[in-house]
Structure formats: C-alpha cells, structure tokens
Design a protein around this motif. Structure first.
Motif, PDB file in Angstrom:
ATOM      1  N   THR A 157       0.701  -1.262  -0.075  1.00 56.06           N
ATOM      2  CA  THR A 157      -0.123  -0.026   0.139  1.00 56.06           C
ATOM      3  C   THR A 157       0.909   1.179  -0.060  1.00 56.06           C
ATOM      4  O   THR A 157       0.702   2.308  -0.806  1.00 56.06           O
ATOM      5  CB  THR A 157      -0.887   0.047   1.194  1.00 56.06           C
ATOM      6  OG1 THR A 157      -1.772  -1.133   1.078  1.00 56.06           O
ATOM      7  CG2 THR A 157      -1.739   1.382   1.327  1.00 56.06           C
ATOM      8  N   ASP A 264      -5.357   3.877   6.354  1.00 52.32           N
ATOM      9  CA  ASP A 264      -4.983   2.793   5.881  1.00 52.32           C
ATOM     10  C   ASP A 264      -4.268   1.834   6.718  1.00 52.32           C
ATOM     11  O   ASP A 264      -4.183   2.059   7.571  1.00 52.32           O
ATOM     12  CB  ASP A 264      -4.114   3.204   4.416  1.00 52.32           C
ATOM     13  CG  ASP A 264      -3.332   4.211   4.895  1.00 52.32           C
ATOM     14  OD1 ASP A 264      -2.547   4.098   6.072  1.00 52.32           O
ATOM     15  OD2 ASP A 264      -2.751   4.880   4.107  1.00 52.32           O
ATOM     16  N   GLN A 303      -9.605   1.404   1.828  1.00 53.34           N
ATOM     17  CA  GLN A 303      -8.451   2.182   2.404  1.00 53.34           C
ATOM     18  C   GLN A 303      -8.874   3.835   1.783  1.00 53.34           C
ATOM     19  O   GLN A 303      -9.606   3.877   0.713  1.00 53.34           O
ATOM     20  CB  GLN A 303      -7.251   1.912   1.911  1.00 53.34           C
ATOM     21  CG  GLN A 303      -6.774   0.365   2.370  1.00 53.34           C
ATOM     22  CD  GLN A 303      -5.284  -0.062   2.366  1.00 53.34           C
ATOM     23  OE1 GLN A 303      -4.449   0.367   3.132  1.00 53.34           O
ATOM     24  NE2 GLN A 303      -5.028  -0.506   0.970  1.00 53.34           N
ATOM     25  N   LEU A 315     -10.296   3.262   7.556  1.00 49.98           N
ATOM     26  CA  LEU A 315     -10.022   1.861   7.028  1.00 49.98           C
ATOM     27  C   LEU A 315     -11.018   1.065   7.612  1.00 49.98           C
ATOM     28  O   LEU A 315     -11.274   0.742   8.852  1.00 49.98           O
ATOM     29  CB  LEU A 315      -8.666   1.397   7.644  1.00 49.98           C
ATOM     30  CG  LEU A 315      -8.042   0.204   7.293  1.00 49.98           C
ATOM     31  CD1 LEU A 315      -7.895   0.031   5.983  1.00 49.98           C
ATOM     32  CD2 LEU A 315      -7.056  -0.163   8.499  1.00 49.98           C
TER      33      LEU A 315
END
Length: 360
Positions: A157, A264, A303, A315
């Motif tokens: 990510t 996230d 996210q 999240l």
C-alpha cells in the motif's frame, strides 16, 4: 520480517516476505516469457460518471489449471512457475495479465463518441500468494503467518500509493469458484487505481455530507451504533469489532472495523495488526462453519484515497458472500444488476446470531 526483491524473466517485480531466519529467495527465472501486455485502457461513462477498465488481453489468462500445474506454487524440479524459489512464506509479484499497468499505452481509441473520454490504463496490479501450501486457505493460516500477510499489504500500500497517478490502493481476495476465481491457490490481489472507484467516491461523499451536518465521522458513528446495540456484532476484541451491517446487501456480509480511526493498513499499530489477525481468522472460520463447507467470498479492504476525500476515510474490511444457503447462490438479477437496488433474502440479525453461535 525479511523482505527480498527480485525480477522475473519478463521484467516483472517479485517480492518475498518471509519470517526472520528464512533462506535467501533470489532464484533465477529460466522461463522464456512473452512481453506483458501494455494495451490496458480506461474509458469514462458520461452517464454514470464512472471509469471502466478495458483489458481485452485478459481473455487468455490462465483458467483453473490442475493442482500439479498451478502457477502460484513454488518452482520445484523441472516445473517452473511464477515463483522461481522452491519455497516461500508470502510472495507478491506483478500480475502477468494486468488490468492496469505502469507501462500502459492503450489510451487512443478511434471512433469513440465525443462525450466518452479514454486514457491509458496506468496503474499496477499485483498478486499476493498467502502461502506456498496449495491446499491451504487464509482461514487455516497461523496468526503469525496472517500477520506477515498484513505486513505485506501495508508494504505494498505504501509503495503503490507513491506511484505517479495512483488515486487509491485496493487489497482484496476473491475466494471460491462460485465467485469466479481462476486460480485455486490461496491468494489475493492488489490494484493501484488511476481513479477513485465509484463505491469509494459514494462513501466519501456521504461521509463529507455527514461531517458537514454533524461534525462527526460517518464510519465512526456507524461503528459506535453497532457496538451500542450489539444485535449484529459477531465478535469484538480490544482493537476490532466484526459485525453484520444493519442494511446488509449480501446473504452473508461481515464488516471489520478498527476501534481507532486510521486511513489505511500502514497506519495500523503493531497491536492493532496482531489483534486483526485473531479477529479475521476467527471470522473466516465461522464463515466456513456456517454451511459446513468453504464459503465463497470477496474480502475487500477499504482504504483512503491518496488525494481528496482522505480526511473522511476510515479503514475497514468488508467480507461478502453470494452463498444464501448450503446449496443455493444469490445471483444479481433485474433489480440488483440493472438498478443497483439490492433485495436480501435473509435478516442481518439472523446471520449475525448464527455466526455468534458458531463461536460459542
């Protein structure tokens, strides 16, 4: 965590995520591979104000090979797969048949209506192999191994969100033939989108409206409401709550929220990541016990986008299944497929109660 980066025969990146003390994984890829397609494109639907990804080269991707020909198993003997190493813990590599590509050049389309924009399908698609064990499932992983997957998601990510033009990073797992899985090895995928997908746009727009009206975060209020009533809570720990949403669309639907609002996966603390693995494995095992068979599902991380709207994000993970009974599937028919108006055949409270009872 031990992290090793290598390159496959056609230039794609592969990253090994191993437990400390694992052997070195850098093994040459001896295969002769065709170049990866760069023909992906995106087209804008002016009626719905949505981007559609066009990746026609994916029609010829690998489809349900037998176990002894699985491309996600380690390479052993004379059989060479997508993973050159003879073993691995968790591995991530660029998809050989990507929907989006950092090298995409398929944007110019002759003959499109004036209202329809098109552009190269810039982005990145990765495959995440959860384990080298072909017969395993995410639900059968140990907490320590599941934590390694979480750390791999966090790593990817962070890196993918930093790529030029990436608007959102989406980690997900499709599980089961009924869902449309084309490879049975336990794995997930990650998409780095060049746009914010429709569902995220709608959720964040609603969250912005809620914040303007109340001064509070929409997702935090939803979580607080479910925790307060408890009617649909499946399980809860110090850092996470899993619940069936009050307006669930799917026959089986469970949402997992951290109690602390973060944007996230990389923002999760070590304690939150550890706690998540226990909650998630517990939920997956309850889902498999629901009909005493492996449940087909889509597990989707929501996210924050990399740009506007990030301030409203929260999240969370959504696990949904089309299995409405032990021997019946829910198909998206007229109302759902044509109008987007879902009709559910089961009470969310009943599903939550059954899942709670499985763990008692």
């Amino acid at each position: 965590m031990k992290r090793t980066v290598a390159t496959l025969a056609d230039g794609r990146e592969i990253i090994y995520f191993d437990h400390p003390g694992a052997p070195d994984r850098v093994t040459p890829d001896p295969r002769a591979l065709d170049p990866v397609s760069t023909a992906s494109q995106i087209r804008h639907d002016p009626v719905l104000d949505e981007w559609v990804i066009v990746a026609s080269h994916r029609q010829n991707r690998t489809f349900l090979p037998p176990a002894d020909q699985c491309p996600l198993c380690p390479s052993r003997g004379d059989r060479h797969t997508e993973i050159p190493s003879p073993d691995y813990d968790v591995v991530v590599f660029e998809n050989r048949f990507p929907s989006l590509s950092t090298h995409a050049a398929g944007g110019e389309v002759p003959g499109l209506p004036e209202l329809v924009e098109s552009a190269p399908g810039l982005g990145r698609c990765e495959v995440v192999c959860f384990t080298s064990d072909h017969s395993a499932a995410f639900a059968t992983l140990s907490p320590a191994h599941a934590r390694l997957v979480v750390d791999a998601w966090a790593d990817r990510t962070t890196e993918l969100a930093a790529l030029p033009g990436v608007a959102q990073v989406f980690c997900f797992e499709n599980r089961g033939a009924a869902i449309g899985v084309t490879l049975s090895h336990p794995h997930g995928q990650i998409y780095a989108y060049p746009f914010v997908p429709p569902k995220t746009r709608q959720m964040l727009a609603n969250a912005a409206t809620h914040a303007e009206r109340t001064g509070r975060n929409l997702f935090a209020d939803v979580l607080a409401g479910e925790r307060e009533t408890g009617a649909r809570v499946v399980t809860a720990t110090e850092h996470w709550t899993a619940f069936v949403p009050a307006a669930a669309r799917w026959p089986v639907e469970v949402h997992l929220y951290p109690h602390r609002r973060v944007p996230d996966i990389p923002a999760l603390s070590d304690a939150e990541r550890d706690d998540f693995t226990h909650v998630y494995l517990d939920v997956l095992r309850r889902l498999d016990a629901l009909y005493d068979q492996p449940l087909p599902y889509v597990s989707a991380w929501h996210q924050a986008p990399t740009g506007p709207g990030r301030e409203h994000a929260y999240l969370h993970l959504q696990v949904t299944s089309i299995q409405r009974s032990a021997d019946k599937l829910k198909y998206l028919a007229g109302s759902e497929a044509a109008m987007g108006a879902f009709i559910t055949d089961v009470l969310p409270e009943d599903v939550a109660s059954r899942l709670r009872d499985i763990g008692s």
